[in-house]
Each structure stands twice: as C-alpha cells, then as structure tokens.
Scaffold this motif. Structure first.
Motif, mmCIF file in Angstrom:
data_model
loop_
_atom_site.group_PDB
_atom_site.id
_atom_site.type_symbol
_atom_site.label_atom_id
_atom_site.label_comp_id
_atom_site.label_asym_id
_atom_site.label_seq_id
_atom_site.Cartn_x
_atom_site.Cartn_y
_atom_site.Cartn_z
ATOM 1 N N LEU A 78 0.831 -1.212 0.000
ATOM 2 C CA LEU A 78 0.000 0.000 0.000
ATOM 3 C C LEU A 78 0.864 1.260 0.000
ATOM 4 O O LEU A 78 0.521 2.253 -0.654
ATOM 5 C CB LEU A 78 -0.941 -0.006 1.202
ATOM 6 N N LEU A 79 1.975 1.216 0.714
ATOM 7 C CA LEU A 79 2.894 2.353 0.722
ATOM 8 C C LEU A 79 3.403 2.631 -0.694
ATOM 9 O O LEU A 79 3.391 3.770 -1.155
ATOM 10 C CB LEU A 79 4.065 2.069 1.660
ATOM 11 N N LEU A 80 3.840 1.592 -1.394
ATOM 12 C CA LEU A 80 4.331 1.771 -2.759
ATOM 13 C C LEU A 80 3.231 2.268 -3.698
ATOM 14 O O LEU A 80 3.486 3.112 -4.562
ATOM 15 C CB LEU A 80 4.918 0.465 -3.294
ATOM 16 N N LEU A 81 2.027 1.769 -3.539
ATOM 17 C CA LEU A 81 0.921 2.225 -4.394
ATOM 18 C C LEU A 81 0.647 3.718 -4.204
ATOM 19 O O LEU A 81 0.148 4.378 -5.111
ATOM 20 C CB LEU A 81 -0.341 1.407 -4.127
ATOM 21 N N GLY A 82 0.999 4.249 -3.044
ATOM 22 C CA GLY A 82 0.834 5.676 -2.793
ATOM 23 C C GLY A 82 1.757 6.552 -3.629
ATOM 24 O O GLY A 82 1.562 7.756 -3.723
ATOM 25 N N GLY A 83 2.776 5.978 -4.256
ATOM 26 C CA GLY A 83 3.709 6.756 -5.050
ATOM 27 C C GLY A 83 3.482 6.701 -6.539
ATOM 28 O O GLY A 83 4.216 7.324 -7.299
ATOM 29 N N VAL A 84 2.474 5.990 -6.971
ATOM 30 C CA VAL A 84 2.272 5.776 -8.404
ATOM 31 C C VAL A 84 2.023 7.076 -9.161
ATOM 32 O O VAL A 84 2.501 7.260 -10.278
ATOM 33 C CB VAL A 84 1.118 4.773 -8.640
ATOM 34 N N GLY A 85 1.339 8.037 -8.585
ATOM 35 C CA GLY A 85 0.931 9.231 -9.313
ATOM 36 C C GLY A 85 1.973 10.324 -9.444
ATOM 37 O O GLY A 85 1.766 11.287 -10.179
ATOM 38 N N ASN A 86 3.121 10.208 -8.778
ATOM 39 C CA ASN A 86 4.086 11.307 -8.766
ATOM 40 C C ASN A 86 5.499 10.744 -8.797
ATOM 41 O O ASN A 86 5.851 9.901 -7.967
ATOM 42 C CB ASN A 86 3.853 12.135 -7.502
ATOM 43 N N ASN A 87 6.320 11.223 -9.715
ATOM 44 C CA ASN A 87 7.680 10.712 -9.862
ATOM 45 C C ASN A 87 8.500 10.922 -8.595
ATOM 46 O O ASN A 87 9.158 10.003 -8.114
ATOM 47 C CB ASN A 87 8.383 11.379 -11.047
ATOM 48 N N ARG A 88 8.464 12.107 -8.025
ATOM 49 C CA ARG A 88 9.280 12.392 -6.842
ATOM 50 C C ARG A 88 8.865 11.500 -5.664
ATOM 51 O O ARG A 88 9.696 10.944 -4.955
ATOM 52 C CB ARG A 88 9.160 13.864 -6.463
ATOM 53 N N ARG A 89 7.559 11.359 -5.452
ATOM 54 C CA ARG A 89 7.063 10.512 -4.365
ATOM 55 C C ARG A 89 7.424 9.049 -4.625
ATOM 56 O O ARG A 89 7.836 8.331 -3.709
ATOM 57 C CB ARG A 89 5.551 10.674 -4.229
#
Length: 194
Positions: A78-89
């Motif tokens: 779930l943590l990794l899925l939180g970064g899908v929308g933004n390159n920096r994140r």
C-alpha cells in the motif's frame, strides 16, 4: 436597481504537458500491487500472529509466511501504491522500500529462521527480499529528474502558421498576461502543446 455588468473573462490557463511515467512509478505500481495480493493470499494460507520461540509459518509457494509477514506485505504494498501518481514521491518510496528490505534481508540472514522474532523467513524469502530491494533502488536511481527548473515548467505553444513559441519561467515573462517570445534555448527539452 441596475443589472451587474459581467467582468472580463479570466484568461484560460494553458495546462502543462503531461510528464512521462518514470521507472519508479512503474515499479511502485507493479511491486505495490504484487505485495498487496501476496499479503491477501498469505492471510488465506496463514493468519497466525505468533512470536518468539513458537514462531512458525506456512508455505505460500516456496515462501514462508504468517500473519506478521502478511501485514508487512500489505503495508509495504500500500505504501508503494501511494507513489504511483508522482515521480518524486515514487522515487522516495522506492528508496525507502529498498533500504527497508535490505534491513529485513540482513535481519533474516542473521536471525536464521526469522527476522526480528516476528517474521518467519527462509532462504527463498531472503533472495526475494534482495531482488525486490535492488529493483526498487534501481528504479529510484533511474527516475532522476533530469530536467532543470525552467524546462520543467515551460510549455511550447504553436499555431498552424507560426513557429513554436516558449512561455513560462525563463521566457522573459514577469507577470500579467502571458507573452510569447521566440524559443530561448533549443537545448532544453520541450513538449508540444496540443
């Protein structure tokens, strides 16, 4: 009473061109989804939350899992899925994930059959953790933002009869309505605005 006169229409804001999907975003999405699914499947196989000397797990394919191991898979997925929308994140989360999984690998190798007295681990888990950590760290490194600040915020606009013009930071625009001027530096990457 006099009717209110409509004010001038606000100028339409030109959207920036969409940015390409970075490797860290792809890896965050793929690993995140895989880990969430592995956590759910693992809970079906073994959802016991034992600790200490009674620690044991069941087999999910060749990997040893228990409730704690599955919670780690769900949380990191779930943590990794939180970064899908933004390159920096996505880059930051892939770096965090990679470093955390290296620590888990070291704890698994040092602990023998478990990591931190909570997670049952076998050799297949250790190998998978190293591979996942290296993939995540590699994707984070490959997703470095190569464009400079000016190139990141500019939009190339063009009419059918005119040559392409650049607007945005570095184009001489200091406020007020956007004014276009000829391209300022052809070496900077640019995108065509539809």
């Amino acid at each position: 009473m006099a009717a209110a006169r409509p004010g001038p229409a606000a100028p339409a804001r030109q959207p920036l061109t969409p940015q390409p999907v970075a490797p860290a975003q792809v890896v965050a999405g793929a690993l995140g989804l895989t880990l969430v699914l592995a956590g759910i499947a693992g809970m079906v196989v073994d959802s016991s939350f034992t600790t200490g000397s009674d620690l044991g797990g069941s087999r999910l394919l060749v990997f040893e899992v228990n409730g704690w191991h599955n919670v780690v898979h769900l949380a990191t997925g779930l943590l990794l899925l939180g970064g899908v929308g933004n390159n920096r994140r996505a880059r930051s989360l892939c770096q965090l994930f990679g470093l955390a999984y290296i620590v888990v690998t070291i704890a698994g190798i040092a602990g023998g059959d478990d990591a931190f007295g909570l997670i049952p681990i076998n050799v297949a888990d250790d190998v998978l953790h190293v591979v996942l950590a290296l993939v995540a760290l590699g994707a984070a490194a490959a997703s470095k933002d190569w464009r400079d600040t000016i190139a990141r915020h500019r939009v190339v606009m063009g009419d059918a009869g005119d040559a392409a013009q650049v607007v945005g930071p570095g184009s001489g625009h200091v406020g007020g309505p956007r004014a276009t001027q000829p391209r300022i530096d052809s070496r900077l990457p640019h995108r065509r605005h539809p």
